[in-house]
Design a protein around this motif. Sequence first.
Motif, PDB file in Angstrom:
ATOM      1  N   UNK A 181      13.489   7.272   0.798  1.00  0.00           N
ATOM      2  CA  UNK A 181      14.760   6.551   0.772  1.00  0.00           C
ATOM      3  C   UNK A 181      15.668   6.962   1.924  1.00  0.00           C
ATOM      4  N   UNK A 182      15.758   8.282   2.169  1.00  0.00           N
ATOM      5  CA  UNK A 182      16.627   8.792   3.248  1.00  0.00           C
ATOM      6  C   UNK A 182      16.224   8.207   4.598  1.00  0.00           C
ATOM      7  N   UNK A 183      14.920   8.067   4.820  1.00  0.00           N
ATOM      8  CA  UNK A 183      14.455   7.561   6.107  1.00  0.00           C
ATOM      9  C   UNK A 183      14.489   6.042   6.148  1.00  0.00           C
ATOM     10  N   UNK A 184      15.043   5.412   5.116  1.00  0.00           N
ATOM     11  CA  UNK A 184      15.167   3.945   5.011  1.00  0.00           C
ATOM     12  C   UNK A 184      13.822   3.240   5.029  1.00  0.00           C
ATOM     13  N   UNK A 185      12.743   3.944   4.654  1.00  0.00           N
ATOM     14  CA  UNK A 185      11.433   3.282   4.560  1.00  0.00           C
ATOM     15  C   UNK A 185      11.404   2.425   3.291  1.00  0.00           C
ATOM     16  N   UNK A 186      11.625   3.051   2.121  1.00  0.00           N
ATOM     17  CA  UNK A 186      11.741   2.295   0.881  1.00  0.00           C
ATOM     18  C   UNK A 186      10.511   1.531   0.460  1.00  0.00           C
ATOM     19  N   UNK A 187       9.439   2.247   0.062  1.00  0.00           N
ATOM     20  CA  UNK A 187       8.221   1.558  -0.381  1.00  0.00           C
ATOM     21  C   UNK A 187       8.485   0.718  -1.628  1.00  0.00           C
ATOM     22  N   UNK A 188       9.207   1.303  -2.587  1.00  0.00           N
ATOM     23  CA  UNK A 188       9.464   0.583  -3.820  1.00  0.00           C
ATOM     24  C   UNK A 188       8.424   0.843  -4.892  1.00  0.00           C
ATOM     25  N   UNK A 189       7.433   1.712  -4.619  1.00  0.00           N
ATOM     26  CA  UNK A 189       6.481   2.047  -5.681  1.00  0.00           C
ATOM     27  C   UNK A 189       7.182   2.875  -6.764  1.00  0.00           C
ATOM     28  N   UNK A 190       8.160   3.673  -6.366  1.00  0.00           N
ATOM     29  CA  UNK A 190       9.041   4.343  -7.313  1.00  0.00           C
ATOM     30  C   UNK A 190      10.448   3.831  -6.993  1.00  0.00           C
ATOM     31  N   UNK A 191      11.189   3.402  -8.009  1.00  0.00           N
ATOM     32  CA  UNK A 191      12.565   2.934  -7.779  1.00  0.00           C
ATOM     33  C   UNK A 191      13.393   3.280  -9.011  1.00  0.00           C
ATOM     34  N   UNK A 192      14.644   3.730  -8.796  1.00  0.00           N
ATOM     35  CA  UNK A 192      15.478   4.130  -9.927  1.00  0.00           C
ATOM     36  C   UNK A 192      15.761   2.953 -10.863  1.00  0.00           C
ATOM     37  N   UNK A 193      15.774   3.197 -12.165  1.00  0.00           N
ATOM     38  CA  UNK A 193      15.993   2.132 -13.145  1.00  0.00           C
ATOM     39  C   UNK A 193      17.323   2.284 -13.878  1.00  0.00           C
ATOM     40  N   UNK A 194      17.799   3.526 -14.038  1.00  0.00           N
ATOM     41  CA  UNK A 194      19.054   3.731 -14.759  1.00  0.00           C
ATOM     42  C   UNK A 194      20.246   3.483 -13.837  1.00  0.00           C
ATOM     43  N   UNK A 212       0.881  -1.163   0.000  1.00  0.00           N
ATOM     44  CA  UNK A 212       0.000   0.000   0.000  1.00  0.00           C
ATOM     45  C   UNK A 212       0.922   1.218   0.000  1.00  0.00           C
ATOM     46  N   UNK A 213       0.675   2.164  -0.917  1.00  0.00           N
ATOM     47  CA  UNK A 213       1.499   3.377  -0.949  1.00  0.00           C
ATOM     48  C   UNK A 213       0.620   4.542  -1.388  1.00  0.00           C
ATOM     49  N   UNK A 214       0.808   5.715  -0.769  1.00  0.00           N
ATOM     50  CA  UNK A 214      -0.039   6.860  -1.108  1.00  0.00           C
ATOM     51  C   UNK A 214       0.144   7.279  -2.563  1.00  0.00           C
ATOM     52  N   UNK A 215      -0.932   7.675  -3.217  1.00  0.00           N
ATOM     53  CA  UNK A 215      -0.887   8.057  -4.623  1.00  0.00           C
ATOM     54  C   UNK A 215      -1.153   9.539  -4.843  1.00  0.00           C
ATOM     55  N   UNK A 216      -1.955  10.156  -3.966  1.00  0.00           N
ATOM     56  CA  UNK A 216      -2.282  11.576  -4.138  1.00  0.00           C
ATOM     57  C   UNK A 216      -1.147  12.429  -3.575  1.00  0.00           C
TER      58      UNK A 216
END
Lengths: 286, 286, 286, 286
Positions: B194-207, A203-207
């Motif tokens: 990322x800084x807070x080490x939560x790291x959801x992974x819904x956005x993640x670097x690809x390059x 689950x991750x916020x989208x808005x």
Amino acid sequence: MEKPQDKNWRSKLHEIIYEADTPAGKMFDVVLLIVILASIVLVMLESIKSFDEKYHNILNISEWIITIMFSIEYIARIVTVKKPFKYIFSFYGIIDFLSTIPKYISLIVGGVHALAALRALRLLRMFRILKLARYLGASNNLVNALKASKAKISVFLFAVLIVAIILGTIMYLVEGEENGFTNIPKSVYWCIVTLTTVGFGDIAPQTPLGQFIASLVMVLGYGIIAVPTGIVSAEYTNQNKKDKKEGETIKPSVHLNTQVCVNCSTEKHRDDADFCYHCGHKLNNE
Amino acid sequence: MEKPQDKNWRSKLHEIIYEADTPAGKMFDVVLLIVILASIVLVMLESIKSFDEKYHNILNISEWIITIMFSIEYIARIVTVKKPFKYIFSFYGIIDFLSTIPKYISLIVGGVHALAALRALRLLRMFRILKLARYLGASNNLVNALKASKAKISVFLFAVLIVAIILGTIMYLVEGEENGFTNIPKSVYWCIVTLTTVGFGDIAPQTPLGQFIASLVMVLGYGIIAVPTGIVSAEYTNQNKKDKKEGETIKPSVHLNTQVCVNCSTEKHRDDADFCYHCGHKLNNE
Amino acid sequence: MEKPQDKNWRSKLHEIIYEADTPAGKMFDVVLLIVILASIVLVMLESIKSFDEKYHNILNISEWIITIMFSIEYIARIVTVKKPFKYIFSFYGIIDFLSTIPKYISLIVGGVHALAALRALRLLRMFRILKLARYLGASNNLVNALKASKAKISVFLFAVLIVAIILGTIMYLVEGEENGFTNIPKSVYWCIVTLTTVGFGDIAPQTPLGQFIASLVMVLGYGIIAVPTGIVSAEYTNQNKKDKKEGETIKPSVHLNTQVCVNCSTEKHRDDADFCYHCGHKLNNE
Amino acid sequence: MEKPQDKNWRSKLHEIIYEADTPAGKMFDVVLLIVILASIVLVMLESIKSFDEKYHNILNISEWIITIMFSIEYIARIVTVKKPFKYIFSFYGIIDFLSTIPKYISLIVGGVHALAALRALRLLRMFRILKLARYLGASNNLVNALKASKAKISVFLFAVLIVAIILGTIMYLVEGEENGFTNIPKSVYWCIVTLTTVGFGDIAPQTPLGQFIASLVMVLGYGIIAVPTGIVSAEYTNQNKKDKKEGETIKPSVHLNTQVCVNCSTEKHRDDADFCYHCGHKLNNE
């Protein structure tokens, strides 16, 4: 000063099972440790479908062998203690019982799934074997530090829970069902996942607003991780100081061993002790 | 020295509601705690669609019962204090009011969603009940440590924010929209994640370059978590030392109870106090 | 002892721009803070496609206004200092220049994307405004603690990097390309993600052996987070102790203000100072 | 007191390879550092398919060059020491050997994949070069602190493992195979991922009860991170105190350099030492 001792098989067995000072006692502990570890590995392997299908018979037989070994050990423990009920209803007595019975129950009820958890309890037994003075000494300070900071950590965890519930409710209102925050308990769950910096991402916020609030939650979680660390750190330093003061006066002169009184199961007697310091019963010194 | 006391129902009720030293006062606190917890559980259950559809009536009635109980408590609190406006505009007075009204508002406006957040505020009430000296004593040091490190933590958080904005902008340029970094605010959000080490992974670097920068961000975040922890830890140790020094001279001789002055609502009087130390009003000692 | 002062517009402007002791100086700082924040918000809004399409003209005009304001400020700063080159090549001088030019460059080159990062540098300017003694005092200790632990943290980070490279290579061999570990740099990236407990989950081990190694990596990462925390914590406590000792003898008698020398730009003079302690130039005291 | 010295090429080479006090020695270390870094970069680039296809020949040749350089260095190290077997079976001797052979093996066996891990070991070599007194001094305290807290951290990790196995088993029973908890080892893996606050999210609880237990796991993990931090922090402060006490009496009068005895390879001799403090052999002082 040595009185004639009643060195029958019971007191000898007691020394082997409950103590780790004699070669036989050490052997027993090592064997028990291996059997416990093997039993845990067995439970794990059994849960892997593909493995269980191939080797079902082997697993079943091994499990029976281990159960019988645990049964013998359990009976031996009861027989060799003078006050068996004290052992049966002690912490380890209950653990020993619970980790022995699952296989017997499965005979009656059939392969019940939930027994796996019971068998996992066997791991707790290992702590008994690791009763080496060095390790106990090491963890004692830690345990004391944790005890001393119990009230503070409770307040802290309670505050974290309240924050999680309030922020979870807000996230539920902001993000809504369409973004995975289906209901408040789930939102609170997400909030705990985020506050503790675990961040599964299922689950991750989208808005944008939701992501802004999430950022606040994360920074908050990142900041408050300092609180329990600070508490434990300070208390632990305190315990060490106390320890040092006491150590200067008392510790150097005493050495405690792993002997256990046959009568009252008290542990950690002095090396030069002839009688139990708790109940006065004669100890098994040769 | 004892003056004749005005022991009418108001002062008796005041003792029950505001203090926890008498059996009736303790009973009241326990009941209130249960009602608050029940009301929170209700709000949560209501948000679960499938549950709400099945048991809508029961939930509605329970909510009304709790609202009425809170209303009675709120009125009782106003009536028993000598200076009601002081209570009404105090922190807990406002919390009590806000956690009572949502159901009344829903009568007029209809089932507005946003009232759920208001009801979650009820949890804050619980802190009043947990006013036991032990817990307050425990958290006081913590609160002091946090206060003392406020300026430092502000500077720290501000620095983290700046780092997040700069690195977020860089990541937006490096990764671009095709990899989920749609705009700078979203990039900054990712950077905080990322800084807070939560790291959801819904956005993640690809390059590769993006992943390299991300690695730097992570190591940075991993390193700076040490800063607030170090601050709080050091300040907390400081507070404990101060406490110890004061404790040696003052503390042992005083014991504070949960009594509250009827006139000015000041808390924590000495056990042997006959008059309020703040306004001089007679206290309810029997 | 007061010499006749050269109170022309330049020295007055200098006092407004560089110091925060007079009402005009404070006003200037607050306005600058708002403009900087507004410029950052503008950069962010511009990056949101849908927003930029709608309000492109407004954003463009606002950006020009802010650029012109920054240009005026930059020129004023150069004009009022006696040694302009010292300012131009100082840390803040470069920051001020870089945060002013992007819009001018975009006139020549067209809307280059990469200028956004340059504009994000504007945030660094804010630190100048926050030059309040309280905050500086607070962060000085922190900065000292970080400096003192620099060598240790370098060794630590180097060790973490080596662990990440070795474990990353092993994971690449164990998991292979079919599970997302396409090459060693990506594996090392995953290893850093895991060691720092960020855990995006875009790459995750799928084989039992890979998951076992991953568990080791996580526990390792969980354990070594204690190291930088312990270092900073210990150094910070050290710094505080030093501070206390010095504080007892020197600090109470001096108060430093935000005055800046017109000649050499040295900061933090004593309240009763008439001449710069660094170059001996007359200070602007009224 | 200076005895005539046997200053042949062997002892000169020994000084260059093993020490960092002469210009030639420093040069050698810097070159070696660069070669090691280059070799690591090569291994990484080779693992990127698209890169390897394009530049296969260049990579192959570079790898051969580096291997030959390492071979020469390895032979030189053996030749210049008086007791070559002591070096060969020392920690660095084995590392040097293992990081040299992979390319030779690939000649016989063909491009075996697993050799990449072996080549990653080359990074460990760098530690030898970083034998500067400053860094060693910095990390020594850290190493001592970690050693002193070894027993405590072992107990802690063991407790974490037991918690992970028990909670993992419970999660397997609660969530079941349909939610990704296919078997107990995988559940335990998930539990470690969660306890250490990594949180990949490839497996995440779906049932309300599972999410509730997961919340407990997370809060637990968030809390116990305080334990190793507290331990290391306290031990490190201890080490610093000891260091300070010793420093006051001994340290200021001695300065240790990077000289290595030709006979027994002992390091860190005093600047004014003429003979090895360990075996009494004459040192290479000019």
